[in-house]
Design a protein around this motif. Structure first.
Motif, PDB file in Angstrom:
ATOM      1  N   LYS A 135       0.832  -1.210   0.000  1.00  0.00           N
ATOM      2  CA  LYS A 135       0.000   0.000   0.000  1.00  0.00           C
ATOM      3  C   LYS A 135       0.861   1.252   0.000  1.00  0.00           C
ATOM      4  N   GLU A 136       1.930   1.246   0.781  1.00  0.00           N
ATOM      5  CA  GLU A 136       2.836   2.392   0.829  1.00  0.00           C
ATOM      6  C   GLU A 136       3.564   2.581  -0.498  1.00  0.00           C
ATOM      7  N   LYS A 137       3.957   1.467  -1.129  1.00  0.00           N
ATOM      8  CA  LYS A 137       4.608   1.556  -2.436  1.00  0.00           C
ATOM      9  C   LYS A 137       3.667   2.143  -3.485  1.00  0.00           C
ATOM     10  N   LEU A 138       2.390   1.722  -3.424  1.00  0.00           N
ATOM     11  CA  LEU A 138       1.407   2.242  -4.376  1.00  0.00           C
ATOM     12  C   LEU A 138       1.195   3.740  -4.163  1.00  0.00           C
ATOM     13  N   SER A 139       1.122   4.141  -2.894  1.00  0.00           N
ATOM     14  CA  SER A 139       0.960   5.562  -2.577  1.00  0.00           C
ATOM     15  C   SER A 139       2.167   6.365  -3.044  1.00  0.00           C
ATOM     16  N   TYR A 140       3.353   5.824  -2.837  1.00  0.00           N
ATOM     17  CA  TYR A 140       4.585   6.498  -3.281  1.00  0.00           C
ATOM     18  C   TYR A 140       4.614   6.628  -4.803  1.00  0.00           C
ATOM     19  N   PHE A 141       4.210   5.581  -5.476  1.00  0.00           N
ATOM     20  CA  PHE A 141       4.224   5.597  -6.946  1.00  0.00           C
ATOM     21  C   PHE A 141       3.327   6.699  -7.503  1.00  0.00           C
ATOM     22  N   PHE A 142       2.100   6.791  -6.960  1.00  0.00           N
ATOM     23  CA  PHE A 142       1.176   7.806  -7.450  1.00  0.00           C
ATOM     24  C   PHE A 142       1.586   9.204  -7.014  1.00  0.00           C
ATOM     25  N   GLU A 143       2.349   9.308  -5.945  1.00  0.00           N
ATOM     26  CA  GLU A 143       2.792  10.626  -5.486  1.00  0.00           C
ATOM     27  C   GLU A 143       3.826  11.221  -6.434  1.00  0.00           C
ATOM     28  N   TYR A 144       4.733  10.398  -6.926  1.00  0.00           N
ATOM     29  CA  TYR A 144       5.855  10.907  -7.703  1.00  0.00           C
ATOM     30  C   TYR A 144       5.820  10.541  -9.187  1.00  0.00           C
ATOM     31  N   TYR A 145       4.976   9.579  -9.566  1.00  0.00           N
ATOM     32  CA  TYR A 145       4.955   9.149 -10.954  1.00  0.00           C
ATOM     33  C   TYR A 145       3.569   9.250 -11.582  1.00  0.00           C
ATOM     34  N   LYS A 146       2.618   9.928 -10.915  1.00  0.00           N
ATOM     35  CA  LYS A 146       1.245   9.957 -11.424  1.00  0.00           C
ATOM     36  C   LYS A 146       1.147  10.645 -12.784  1.00  0.00           C
ATOM     37  N   TRP A 147       1.928  11.744 -12.965  1.00  0.00           N
ATOM     38  CA  TRP A 147       1.843  12.450 -14.247  1.00  0.00           C
ATOM     39  C   TRP A 147       2.449  11.636 -15.380  1.00  0.00           C
ATOM     40  N   ARG A 148       3.405  10.778 -15.056  1.00  0.00           N
ATOM     41  CA  ARG A 148       3.974   9.897 -16.082  1.00  0.00           C
ATOM     42  C   ARG A 148       2.940   8.887 -16.566  1.00  0.00           C
ATOM     43  N   VAL A 149       1.925   8.640 -15.728  1.00  0.00           N
ATOM     44  CA  VAL A 149       0.858   7.711 -16.103  1.00  0.00           C
ATOM     45  C   VAL A 149      -0.322   8.464 -16.702  1.00  0.00           C
ATOM     46  N   ILE A 150      -0.705   9.597 -16.067  1.00  0.00           N
ATOM     47  CA  ILE A 150      -1.907  10.321 -16.474  1.00  0.00           C
ATOM     48  C   ILE A 150      -1.752  10.935 -17.859  1.00  0.00           C
ATOM     49  N   ILE A 151      -0.615  11.596 -18.120  1.00  0.00           N
ATOM     50  CA  ILE A 151      -0.437  12.296 -19.392  1.00  0.00           C
ATOM     51  C   ILE A 151      -0.516  11.340 -20.588  1.00  0.00           C
ATOM     52  N   PRO A 152       0.187  10.196 -20.573  1.00  0.00           N
ATOM     53  CA  PRO A 152       0.029   9.267 -21.707  1.00  0.00           C
ATOM     54  C   PRO A 152      -1.403   8.764 -21.881  1.00  0.00           C
ATOM     55  N   ILE A 153      -2.102   8.524 -20.751  1.00  0.00           N
ATOM     56  CA  ILE A 153      -3.488   8.051 -20.845  1.00  0.00           C
ATOM     57  C   ILE A 153      -4.364   9.110 -21.510  1.00  0.00           C
ATOM     58  N   VAL A 154      -4.175  10.380 -21.094  1.00  0.00           N
ATOM     59  CA  VAL A 154      -4.965  11.469 -21.685  1.00  0.00           C
ATOM     60  C   VAL A 154      -4.674  11.601 -23.176  1.00  0.00           C
ATOM     61  N   LEU A 155      -3.403  11.502 -23.552  1.00  0.00           N
ATOM     62  CA  LEU A 155      -3.037  11.608 -24.965  1.00  0.00           C
ATOM     63  C   LEU A 155      -3.632  10.471 -25.781  1.00  0.00           C
ATOM     64  N   VAL A 156      -3.575   9.263 -25.231  1.00  0.00           N
ATOM     65  CA  VAL A 156      -4.140   8.102 -25.945  1.00  0.00           C
ATOM     66  C   VAL A 156      -5.651   8.274 -26.096  1.00  0.00           C
ATOM     67  N   ALA A 157      -6.319   8.752 -25.010  1.00  0.00           N
ATOM     68  CA  ALA A 157      -7.764   8.949 -25.066  1.00  0.00           C
ATOM     69  C   ALA A 157      -8.137  10.007 -26.101  1.00  0.00           C
ATOM     70  N   PHE A 158      -7.325  11.085 -26.156  1.00  0.00           N
ATOM     71  CA  PHE A 158      -7.598  12.152 -27.125  1.00  0.00           C
ATOM     72  C   PHE A 158      -7.444  11.650 -28.556  1.00  0.00           C
ATOM     73  N   VAL A 159      -6.374  10.902 -28.797  1.00  0.00           N
ATOM     74  CA  VAL A 159      -6.151  10.359 -30.138  1.00  0.00           C
ATOM     75  C   VAL A 159      -7.271   9.403 -30.524  1.00  0.00           C
ATOM     76  N   CYS A 160      -7.702   8.570 -29.572  1.00  0.00           N
ATOM     77  CA  CYS A 160      -8.810   7.641 -29.842  1.00  0.00           C
ATOM     78  C   CYS A 160     -10.099   8.394 -30.152  1.00  0.00           C
ATOM     79  N   TYR A 161     -10.336   9.487 -29.389  1.00  0.00           N
ATOM     80  CA  TYR A 161     -11.545  10.282 -29.622  1.00  0.00           C
ATOM     81  C   TYR A 161     -11.534  10.885 -31.022  1.00  0.00           C
ATOM     82  N   ILE A 162     -10.390  11.447 -31.419  1.00  0.00           N
ATOM     83  CA  ILE A 162     -10.281  12.029 -32.755  1.00  0.00           C
ATOM     84  C   ILE A 162     -10.496  10.958 -33.824  1.00  0.00           C
TER      85      ILE A 162
END
Length: 353
Positions: A135-162
């Motif tokens: 649980k602590e590792k998961l919390s640490y991951f989202f604290e420092y690496y969340k944008w590395r996950v969120i930004i690619p997801i948003v870009l993929v979703a945008f490309v799929c929408y287009i």
């Protein structure tokens, strides 16, 4: 014979000397007394001054204490410090230390290759998560690496929408229609679309383009034409721009909406829009409206008495259909719609021909 007294008679000099000594002593005594008095007075003044300073300090301290007592809420006399509080503070300090370490490592990575950066990030992650629970590792991951996950997801979703939007827009249009001046857009019945597809045996990919609920009134347009012409967000301008793009095959409205569309050249005069054979078949249903030059011309087809118009539940009884399309496909779809709504035979070129 009288006896003479023995002893020496004091001389005048001695008397003067004694007098001088006494004067000197008295003067010294008076000087000493005055000096002592002045010293005592200065000491008293100093003592008084010191005491006044101490009193002022005491008053100032008391005033400060009173202000602090007013400004700061009274602390709990008996506050229980739990183990969770201590561990929470430790966790916060640990997180701050890791955050600082993370920022330092980011600075150190400037100028490195991707492989070197990846190796450093992996080592840093393993070091910082060492001893942590899942649980602590998961919390640490989202604290420092969340944008590395969120930004690619948003870009993929945008490309799929287009991509999906482009795919959907490339589907053949079964019918594009605009319903104007409806009483309640939520109660309009558009279930005819399924029957329409079945009626013409439309298969494969297709779509319906529709617009429901725009309020278009010619008299209102005349009263507020200056505002309408300078605004890009009104129903009037949106309808005009969409019709210029060939979005709609037919416009269904009451007389107020058709009157505006004919006067502003949004819809086309029927003569010349349909070929002579279809024009003759539709002549009994035609209704005249005034064009932009003030001339009455046939612009619309009256479908008020049809079951189709009654089932739409538009909120008015005078129902007309007009034609804003500019392409051959618009004309073909318009003829098919008239065949479906009026139940008459018209000639049009099918898509398979």
């Amino acid at each position: 014979m009288a006896k003479k007294k023995s002893g020496k008679k004091p001389s005048g000099k001695n008397n003067n000397s004694n007098n001088n000594n006494s004067k000197y002593n008295s003067k010294n005594n008076s000087n000493n007394n005055s000096k002592n008095n002045s010293k005592n007075n200065s000491k008293n003044k100093k003592n008084n001054k010191d005491s006044s300073i101490e009193i002022n300090k005491t008053i100032s301290n008391d005033t400060t204490k009173n202000k602090d007592a007013v400004n700061k809420p009274e602390l709990e006399k008996f506050r229980k410090i739990s183990i969770d509080d201590i561990e929470g503070n430790k966790a916060t300090e640990k997180a701050e230390a890791k955050k600082s370490s993370y920022a330092d490592n980011k600075l150190e990575q400037i100028g490195m290759t991707k492989k070197e950066k990846k190796a450093i990030r992996k080592a840093m992650y393993n070091e910082n998560t060492n001893g942590m629970t899942r649980k602590e590792k998961l919390s640490y991951f989202f604290e420092y690496y969340k944008w590395r996950v969120i930004i690619p997801i948003v870009l993929v979703a945008f490309v799929c929408y287009i991509g999906i939007t482009i795919y959907e827009n490339k589907k053949p249009v079964a019918l594009g229609y605009a319903l104007l001046n409806v009483a309640d857009a939520d109660t309009v019945n558009t279930y005819f679309e399924d029957d329409y597809v079945e009626y013409f045996n439309i298969t494969g990919r297709y779509q319906f383009k529709q617009s429901i609920g725009r309020d278009i009134d010619y008299d209102y347009y005349l009263e507020n034409s200056q505002f309408i012409q300078t605004s890009n967000s009104t129903d009037y301008n949106l309808l005009s721009s969409e019709c210029e793009l060939g979005t709609y095959d037919v416009i269904i409205s009451n007389a107020a909406g058709i009157k505006y569309c004919s006067a502003t050249n949004i819809i086309k005069p029927l003569k010349g829009y349909f070929d002579s054979e279809n024009y003759a078949a539709l002549e009994d249903y035609m209704v005249d409206f005034i064009d932009q030059n003030g001339t009455e011309r046939p612009f619309a087809i009256d479908i008020s008495d049809t079951e189709f118009a009654k089932n739409l539940n538009l909120g008015y009884s005078d129902v007309y259909v007009a034609f804003p399309g500019t392409t051959e496909q618009n004309i073909t779809n318009s003829l098919k719609f008239l065949v479906y709504s009026l139940g008459i035979d018209l000639t049009f070129q099918s898509e398979n021909e």
